[in-house]
Design an enzyme around this catalytic site. Structure first.
Site, short mmCIF file in Angstrom:
data_model
loop_
_atom_site.label_atom_id
_atom_site.label_comp_id
_atom_site.label_asym_id
_atom_site.label_seq_id
_atom_site.Cartn_x
_atom_site.Cartn_y
_atom_site.Cartn_z
N ASP A 157 -0.96 2.65 6.51
CA ASP A 157 -1.32 1.33 5.99
C ASP A 157 -1.83 0.53 7.19
OD1 ASP A 157 -1.67 -0.83 4.31
OD2 ASP A 157 0.29 -0.60 3.35
N CYS A 158 -2.63 -0.47 6.92
CA CYS A 158 -3.39 -1.10 8.02
C CYS A 158 -2.47 -1.78 9.04
CB CYS A 158 -4.41 -2.06 7.46
SG CYS A 158 -5.70 -1.17 6.55
#
Length: 648
Positions: A157-158
């Site tokens: 996830d970022c």
């Protein structure tokens, strides 16, 4: 054949969807994105989503577009403050028992990998039991790659890779965090942390070129499967005009028609008769809700007009007006309610449009309440009291709001739950005016509002019992340690020990259905035990675990009313000792949608798998469970039947 460049450079070929986390907590901000609170249903959704997304019969050798099941795992909390203590998804270390991991949190992802054949997984921001997900070798390698034979690339996830070092403080140096995420199996860093620290990690001999090559092999293998180095495939040949074709638009509206759940319909309040309806007033803060979620993920320049509930009704009754009454879903301003009451008193028919929108809950923001605001509650009561005929209440929400007072009000004749359909709300008219009968089922349990005071959102236990967290309604914000500890009443219909306002799987129809179920009365557990004994892994393969346990159960679905309609038939198993010592109350094992003409009967066969006659113990181990099972079809309050089978 030799490699050659594609005819057109590839673009938009990897998509970070679907979200298959469980709606385990009614306040979670991303309930709007997930299919269900049930692991089996979520897994079936994942399987069908991924196969439809990735595969084409016209090109069986390539992946058309790469889907990504996320967020792996235990990510069902955004950011909340309780009793003066704040936590969020980037910092939280979720404590999850092996029992809950194995029978609740992990199964949707196993279905996504083994049955859906997904080509990407996204590791989540949070840590699980002390280990950040993107640095969790057990989760990504032992479970996903070795246990489920995952074949693809894992993306963070970022900035989740950065969180390993900066938020979770899992390692002493950033170079060690780079090592741990690479060796755990995270191939793609959505962010810059690995890029910023990779060379330093190499220079200090913290990682080797083999660590980098492993990730590159996974990424380039996926690119090969996506035909990035081959001529364009079937996906690229679909004309852009097809997206906004009449068929595509009708399909989007049909999604709402199929999924909306009718929760109340006293004395045939619905459907409306367009010919005899003089005028309609739509009242409430969501009366003109339209594009609220249209650009939430994806483009906001969609091909549908900014349709509202008012538009869906105007297709049938031209004289349709709207009054907000309350400005928005979070407002406590009540000065507009008198105008709404006056409009309701004057109208032939009244539709209330209430609930939530993205200001209530969304990615990054958990809901703070599962009850209507005081202003909305006042609006609902006063409008319903004033209306000449029974009111129809349309609930727009992904947060399961307490509907106790709504369902009990004598002049609210019908309640239709539509979720958050955005511009596809246009399909609601077909339901309100009887072109189609509702057949949707609730995918979340609706709890009484007191639930939010009993258990913390930070408590990830599925099963009921004492909580280590304070009661969320404690006022000792300066001394939370002195607060009374909460009590977890159990999460989701599988473990909730209280009385729900609306049960998972509930939904009414405009016609009357009845069920009769027939099947074997005894089941030999020998195949179940053999399946478990033959598995050399913690996770029996789903093709083995879901092998048919017996001949199944034949359900006769009779439409005893006067309306041709769809019916969604749900099969549940109630195990021996249900609700005691960690045993689930019941679980879904099958479902099927059928269309039944008035006066006719169709048969549906629901077949449980071998694993449906097992139990996951506290150590996370699956074992056969002998005793009396009740096979239930449907839920109480709607069409329902039951059959008893003894497993030995």
């Amino acid at each position: 054949p030799p490699l050659h460049p594609p005819l057109h450079p590839p673009s938009y070929s990897t998509f970070w969807a679907p979200v298959v986390n469980l709606a385990r907590e009614p306040r979670w901000g991303r309930n709007i994105e997930v299919p269900s609170e049930d692991p089996y249903q979520s897994g079936e959704y994942a399987k069908e989503f991924v196969r439809g997304f990735q595969e084409s019969p016209d090109d069986p050798y390539h992946v058309q577009a790469s889907a990504c099941c996320k967020h792996f795992v235990g990510n069902e909390m955004e950011g909340s403050t309780e009793v003066g203590v704040s936590d969020d998804r980037n910092h939280v270390d979720t404590a999850i028992t092996m029992q809950d991991l194995m029978d609740s949190y992990l199964p949707p992802f196993q279905s996504c990998v083994e049955e859906g054949r997904v080509t990407s997984l996204m590791c989540s921001y949070n840590a699980v039991n002390g280990v950040p997900s993107c640095a969790n070798d057990w989760l990504l390698n032992t479970v996903a790659r070795d246990g489920w034979d995952f074949d693809g690339a894992i993306v963070s996830d970022c900035d989740a890779d950065r969180d390993v070092f900066e938020s979770h403080h899992y390692t002493d140096t950033p170079e060690e965090s780079v090592r741990d995420v690479l060796r755990a199996g995270t191939d793609v860093d959505c962010g810059h942390f690995v890029k910023e620290n990779l060379q330093s990690a190499m220079d200090k001999n913290v990682i080797t070129m083999d660590d980098v090559d492993t990730s590159l092999r996974n990424q380039f293998r996926l690119r090969m499967r996506l035909a990035h180095f081959d001529p364009e495939g079937p996906l690229q040949q679909i004309p852009v005009s097809e997206i906004c074709s009449d068929h595509g638009i009708e399909l989007s509206h049909d999604g709402l028609v199929q999924s909306a759940a009718l929760l109340k319909n006293d004395k045939g309040t619905l459907p409306f008769d367009a010919a005899s309806t003089k005028n309609v007033v739509v009242i409430g803060p969501n009366s003109e809700l339209s594009q609220s979620t249209a650009g939430y993920y994806g483009p906001s320049n969609h091909c549908l007009d900014a349709f509202t509930l008012v538009d869906s009704i105007k297709d049938y009754v031209a004289d349709t007006s709207t009054v907000a009454g309350v400005e928005n879903v979070t407002s406590e301003e009540t000065s507009g309610i008198p105008d709404a009451v006056a409009a309701a008193a004057a109208a032939d028919r009244v539709v209330l449009a209430v609930g939530t929108d993205l200001t209530w809950a969304r990615e990054g923001t958990d809901a703070t309440s599962i009850a209507f605001t005081d202003a909305q509650a006042q609006l609902i009561k006063e409008v319903a009291d004033a209306a000449k005929q029974p009111v129809v209440l349309v609930v727009f929400t992904a947060t399961p709001l307490d509907l106790s007072e709504v369902l009990a009000h004598p002049n609210i004749g019908a309640v239709l739950h539509v979720g958050q359909p955005s511009v596809t709300i246009k399909g609601a008219g077909k339901l309100l005016f009887g072109e189609r009968s509702p057949a949707g089922r609730m995918v979340q349990t609706v709890y009484k509002k007191e639930y939010q005071d009993q258990v913390s959102i930070f408590d990830f236990n599925m099963r009921p019992g004492p909580s280590t967290f304070p009661r969320p309604d404690c006022t000792l914000v300066d001394d939370p340690a002195s607060c009374e500890r909460g009590t977890n009443p159990g999460r989701t219909y599988r473990f909730f020990s209280g009385e729900p306002v609306v049960e998972f799987g509930f939904g009414l129809s405009y016609t009357t259905f009845s069920y009769a179920v027939a099947g074997e009365a005894a089941l030999d557990l020998a195949p179940v035990r053999e399946m478990l004994a033959s598995s050399d892994r913690d996770f029996p393969r789903l093709e083995d675990a879901r092998a048919a346990a017996g001949e199944g159960y034949v359900v006769s679905v009779t439409n005893a009313g006067g309306v041709d309609a769809d019916e969604v038939v749900l099969g549940f198993s109630v195990p021996p000792g249900a609700g005691e010592d960690g045993v689930e109350i019941k679980h879904l094992f099958g479902f099927e949608r059928v269309h039944v003409k008035a006066g006719e009967t169709v048969q549906v066969t629901l077949v449980p798998g071998l694993s449906d006659f097992t139990h996951v113990n506290q150590a996370g181990e699956r074992e056969a469970r002998a005793g009396e099972y009740r096979i239930q079809v449907g839920v109480q309050g709607a069409a329902f039947a039951e059959h008893v089978v003894v497993a030995k």
